[in-house]
Design a protein around this motif. Sequence first.
Motif, short mmCIF file in Angstrom:
data_model
loop_
_atom_site.label_atom_id
_atom_site.label_comp_id
_atom_site.label_asym_id
_atom_site.label_seq_id
_atom_site.Cartn_x
_atom_site.Cartn_y
_atom_site.Cartn_z
N CYS A 156 40.26 43.83 44.50
CA CYS A 156 40.08 43.17 45.79
C CYS A 156 41.08 42.00 45.87
CB CYS A 156 38.65 42.67 45.95
SG CYS A 156 38.42 41.64 47.42
N HIS A 213 36.14 42.21 51.87
CA HIS A 213 36.76 42.69 50.63
C HIS A 213 37.90 43.65 50.96
CE1 HIS A 213 33.61 41.00 48.11
NE2 HIS A 213 32.68 41.62 48.81
N HIS A 258 39.18 38.70 45.86
CA HIS A 258 38.41 38.42 44.65
C HIS A 258 38.98 39.28 43.51
CE1 HIS A 258 35.72 38.27 48.28
NE2 HIS A 258 35.58 37.05 47.83
CU LIG Z 1 36.42 40.91 47.53
#
Ligand SMILES: [Cu+2]
Length: 105
Positions: free
Chosen positions: A91, A58, A94
């Motif tokens: 992130c 991340h 994500h």
């Molecule tokens: Cu992530």
Amino acid sequence: MSSGRLLPALLAGLVLLTSPALAEEYVIVIDAMKFAAPPDGLKENDVIVWRNEDIFRHTATDRGGSFDMDLEPGAEARLTLAAAGTFEVYCRYHPGMTLDLVVEP
Ligand SMILES: [Cu+2]
């Protein structure tokens, strides 16, 4: 208190009064595709330790570009909050993972 001890005590008090507030250190855990809730009362010069306990990589990335922490699984990284403001963190891998950091002066 004897006069021999008074002066050092006064000087110690003076140092305490004139020292800037000590920076605090906070841990924000990243796990299960989420950032933990941000701490309240963040101040300029405090330190965030980003700790990735997830099995995925991340980042903790500021939308405004002031920081970009890239964290392998199990990694942690320290960020000194150099400026006050509200930082929209996400992130890069994500983008649904978000967190707002509010840093007071
Ligand atoms: Cu992530």
